[in-house]
Scaffold this motif. Structure first.
Motif, PDB file in Angstrom:
ATOM      1  N   PHE A 140      -4.693  43.994  64.044  1.00  9.09           N
ATOM      2  CA  PHE A 140      -4.249  43.158  62.934  1.00  9.09           C
ATOM      3  C   PHE A 140      -2.883  43.567  62.397  1.00  9.09           C
ATOM      4  CE2 PHE A 140      -9.054  43.045  62.029  1.00  9.09           C
ATOM      5  CZ  PHE A 140      -9.225  41.983  62.899  1.00  9.09           C
ATOM      6  N   GLU A 141      -2.563  44.864  62.490  1.00  9.33           N
ATOM      7  CA  GLU A 141      -1.405  45.391  61.774  1.00  9.33           C
ATOM      8  C   GLU A 141      -0.179  45.620  62.641  1.00  9.33           C
ATOM      9  OE1 GLU A 141      -1.481  45.504  58.616  1.00  9.33           O
ATOM     10  OE2 GLU A 141      -3.626  45.172  58.347  1.00  9.33           O
ATOM     11  N   LEU A 142      -0.337  45.726  63.964  1.00  9.99           N
ATOM     12  CA  LEU A 142       0.801  45.985  64.842  1.00  9.99           C
ATOM     13  C   LEU A 142       1.056  44.760  65.715  1.00  9.99           C
ATOM     14  CD1 LEU A 142       0.075  49.658  65.965  1.00  9.99           C
ATOM     15  CD2 LEU A 142       1.348  48.838  63.973  1.00  9.99           C
ATOM     16  N   ASN A 143       2.341  44.501  65.996  1.00  8.82           N
ATOM     17  CA  ASN A 143       2.637  43.297  66.759  1.00  8.82           C
ATOM     18  C   ASN A 143       2.298  43.478  68.236  1.00  8.82           C
ATOM     19  OD1 ASN A 143       4.870  44.486  68.081  1.00  8.82           O
ATOM     20  ND2 ASN A 143       6.274  43.878  66.436  1.00  8.82           N
ATOM     21  N   ALA A 144       2.137  42.368  68.904  1.00  4.09           N
ATOM     22  CA  ALA A 144       1.657  42.382  70.283  1.00  4.09           C
ATOM     23  C   ALA A 144       2.627  43.091  71.215  1.00  4.09           C
ATOM     24  CB  ALA A 144       1.417  40.943  70.754  1.00  4.09           C
ATOM     25  N   ALA A 145       3.926  42.966  70.964  1.00  2.00           N
ATOM     26  CA  ALA A 145       4.918  43.590  71.840  1.00  2.00           C
ATOM     27  C   ALA A 145       4.800  45.106  71.821  1.00  2.00           C
ATOM     28  CB  ALA A 145       6.324  43.162  71.423  1.00  2.00           C
ATOM     29  N   LEU A 146       4.606  45.667  70.631  1.00  2.00           N
ATOM     30  CA  LEU A 146       4.461  47.115  70.529  1.00  2.00           C
ATOM     31  C   LEU A 146       3.148  47.575  71.169  1.00  2.00           C
ATOM     32  CD1 LEU A 146       5.442  49.272  67.487  1.00  2.00           C
ATOM     33  CD2 LEU A 146       3.367  49.774  68.748  1.00  2.00           C
ATOM     34  N   LEU A 147       2.073  46.835  70.915  1.00  2.00           N
ATOM     35  CA  LEU A 147       0.770  47.212  71.467  1.00  2.00           C
ATOM     36  C   LEU A 147       0.768  47.140  72.991  1.00  2.00           C
ATOM     37  CD1 LEU A 147      -1.756  45.523  69.008  1.00  2.00           C
ATOM     38  CD2 LEU A 147      -1.303  47.960  69.285  1.00  2.00           C
ATOM     39  N   SER A 148       1.579  46.241  73.559  1.00  2.00           N
ATOM     40  CA  SER A 148       1.614  46.124  75.022  1.00  2.00           C
ATOM     41  C   SER A 148       2.295  47.326  75.665  1.00  2.00           C
ATOM     42  CB  SER A 148       2.343  44.842  75.433  1.00  2.00           C
ATOM     43  OG  SER A 148       3.727  44.934  75.172  1.00  2.00           O
ATOM     44  N   ARG A 149       3.033  48.096  74.876  1.00  2.00           N
ATOM     45  CA  ARG A 149       3.764  49.250  75.401  1.00  2.00           C
ATOM     46  C   ARG A 149       3.144  50.584  74.998  1.00  2.00           C
ATOM     47  NH1 ARG A 149       6.873  44.990  74.529  1.00  2.00           N
ATOM     48  NH2 ARG A 149       8.720  44.579  75.810  1.00  2.00           N
ATOM     49  N   ALA A 150       2.031  50.525  74.277  1.00  2.00           N
ATOM     50  CA  ALA A 150       1.382  51.762  73.808  1.00  2.00           C
ATOM     51  C   ALA A 150      -0.124  51.645  74.003  1.00  2.00           C
ATOM     52  CB  ALA A 150       1.710  52.009  72.336  1.00  2.00           C
ATOM     53  N   GLN A 151      -0.743  52.758  74.309  1.00  2.00           N
ATOM     54  CA  GLN A 151      -2.207  52.771  74.458  1.00  2.00           C
ATOM     55  C   GLN A 151      -2.827  53.176  73.127  1.00  2.00           C
ATOM     56  OE1 GLN A 151      -3.632  54.958  77.817  1.00  2.00           O
ATOM     57  NE2 GLN A 151      -5.773  54.767  77.252  1.00  2.00           N
ATOM     58  N   VAL A 152      -3.811  52.410  72.677  1.00  2.00           N
ATOM     59  CA  VAL A 152      -4.501  52.710  71.423  1.00  2.00           C
ATOM     60  C   VAL A 152      -5.666  53.657  71.713  1.00  2.00           C
ATOM     61  CG1 VAL A 152      -5.818  51.777  69.489  1.00  2.00           C
ATOM     62  CG2 VAL A 152      -3.854  50.502  70.398  1.00  2.00           C
ATOM     63  N   LEU A 153      -5.692  54.797  71.025  1.00  2.00           N
ATOM     64  CA  LEU A 153      -6.780  55.763  71.141  1.00  2.00           C
ATOM     65  C   LEU A 153      -7.483  55.874  69.793  1.00  2.00           C
ATOM     66  CD1 LEU A 153      -5.073  58.599  73.237  1.00  2.00           C
ATOM     67  CD2 LEU A 153      -6.418  56.647  74.038  1.00  2.00           C
ATOM     68  N   VAL A 154      -8.788  55.758  69.808  1.00  2.00           N
ATOM     69  CA  VAL A 154      -9.565  55.770  68.571  1.00  2.00           C
ATOM     70  C   VAL A 154     -10.058  57.184  68.287  1.00  2.00           C
ATOM     71  CG1 VAL A 154     -11.575  54.839  67.380  1.00  2.00           C
ATOM     72  CG2 VAL A 154     -10.293  53.388  68.964  1.00  2.00           C
TER      73      VAL A 154
END
Length: 435
Positions: free
Chosen positions: A149-163
């Motif tokens: 919800f908070e980060l744009n798609a372009a940034l998320l496509s270049r970074a892996q989200v770890l919980v």
């Protein structure tokens, strides 16, 4: 007059906080987060293969986001630069990027850790992209909010989200033992009070260490009980954002617990929301919706009980009125369940949109004028009260619209009786239309 602090030897260094003294020096020393740091987990695999990519750490406070980022820089020989999105603007980012470019030209990489990265707006987030793509920085962002919800798609496509997850009781106990070794004493607590201390931290390692420092300073003569500990310490407030993701997570948990006929779980989530400061009127509205959506005509009393509980709350206010809402929650959880009415309504709406402006059949239209009567309005209408069993079996759907089976009651609660009536009228309709 000479200031005291200007005198030689007058300066004193404040003791470092326990949380800082116990900060891990190696990734292997980090407590918890095996799902991220284990040998087969994402970071373990990245480090073993030497292919570390940009990351976003998503998790609650006090679970090691900053520490892990710093240790990643140490283990990969990257320069660690930390900024906070709360205190940084475009000018600050520009300086960080320029310095990183100079380091890259000198052969030194940069790990840029951005705390509260969700605080940057979309345009600011876009500013990271070219520097991530050309290798100027390896970005590690930290956020307590849902990145979707908070980060744009372009940034998320270049970074892996770890919980990253809250520390569990065993992790907190290991941290507690480390703290006792560091301060050189065991806390004077009964086993039950020790468990209470861990509960007070609510999965936050930093909060636990702050509590340890307070307890260690008391120098009590006998082990404290949970009651004595609770009297001396304030329990850490549970994380709850009334307008954010936590709000929706908890109401979802409450709704699904009711639907799953678990009154204990439903009451727990109801209590969690109230303890977090949720408006009881919001809960009253949602509870009433549950009665309509998940119980429906399997127990027609459920809706009335919810409305009465809502009215009782409005008359009594908090905290007395909340008991009426809690009792409504229990009733809903134990009531027979049916979404047949809800499904029938959705089916009717879908059919209405599909059939557009189809007119009702002429025989059920009134004919207040002679012209309308000449057009066949009302012709052939059978008055049901004059028919045998007060049922004519006429069709009421538009011409050309096949009769659907929208309402399909379940064999539970009052809908068992409704199903018998539905089947009875279906048999009569077939008989009348066959005559």
């Amino acid at each position: 007059m000479t200031d005291l602090f200007d005198q030689p030897g007058a300066e004193q260094t404040a003791p470092r906080p326990l949380a800082d003294r116990l900060r891990p020096r190696r990734l292997a020393d980090v407590i918890g987060q095996e799902q991220v740091l284990g040998p087969e987990a994402p970071l373990g695999v990245m480090l073993a293969s030497g292919s570390l990519s940009s990351l976003v750490f998503w998790g609650p406070p006090g679970v090691g986001k900053t520490t892990i980022a710093r240790l990643l820089a140490d283990e990969t020989d990257l320069e660690f630069i930390q900024i906070s999105a709360i205190f940084s603007g475009v000018a600050d980012l520009k300086k960080v990027f320029e310095a990183a470019i100079q380091r890259r030209r000198a052969g030194q990489g940069t790990l840029l850790f951005v705390d509260e990265i969700h605080r940057f707006n979309k345009a600011q987030q876009d500013g990271f992209l070219p520097h991530m793509e050309d290798g100027t920085i390896l970005l590690v962002g930290a956020t307590t909010e849902n990145p979707s919800f908070e980060l744009n798609a372009a940034l998320l496509s270049r970074a892996q989200v770890l919980v990253l997850e809250r520390l569990g009781p065993e992790d907190l106990e290991r941290l507690l033992q480390r703290a006792e070794a560091e301060i050189g004493q065991e806390l004077e607590l009964t086993d039950a009070a020790r468990a209470t201390l861990r509960e007070m931290a609510d999965g936050d390692g930093r909060a636990l260490l702050n509590l340890v420092e307070q307890v260690a300073a008391w120098r009590v003569k006998a082990p404290l009980t949970p009651e004595e500990l609770s009297t001396r310490l304030m329990r850490r407030a549970a994380k709850y954002d009334k307008s954010g993701e936590e709000h929706y997570n908890l109401i979802s948990a409450l709704h699904k617990s009711v639907r799953g006929s678990d009154p204990d779980a439903a009451l727990y989530w109801f209590g969690r929301m109230l303890a977090g400061g949720e408006d009881p009127r919001f809960l009253a509205r949602r509870i009433t919706r549950m009665a309509v959506e998940d119980i429906g005509l399997a127990d027609p009393q459920a809706q009335g009980i919810c409305l009465e509980a809502w009215q009782i709350y409005e008359r009594l206010g908090s905290p007395e009125g909340e008991l009426a809402l809690a009792q409504a929650v229990i009733y809903l959880a134990l009531a027979p369940k049916s979404n047949a009415g809800y499904a029938a309504y959705k089916g009717a709406m879908a059919l209405a949109k599909k059939t557009g402006s189809a007119m009702p059949p002429k025989h059920i239209l009134n004919a207040p004028t002679g012209m309308m009567k000449d057009q066949g309005y009302g012709a052939g209408y059978a008055y049901d009260h004059d028919a045998e069993d007060a049922f004519s079996g006429q069709t009421y759907f538009p011409d050309g619209v096949a009769r659907p089976d929208l309402y399909q009651p379940v064999e539970r609660g009052f809908e068992r009786d409704l199903k018998k009536r539905l089947d009875y009228f279906a048999r009569l309709r077939a008989k009348r239309q066959g005559e």
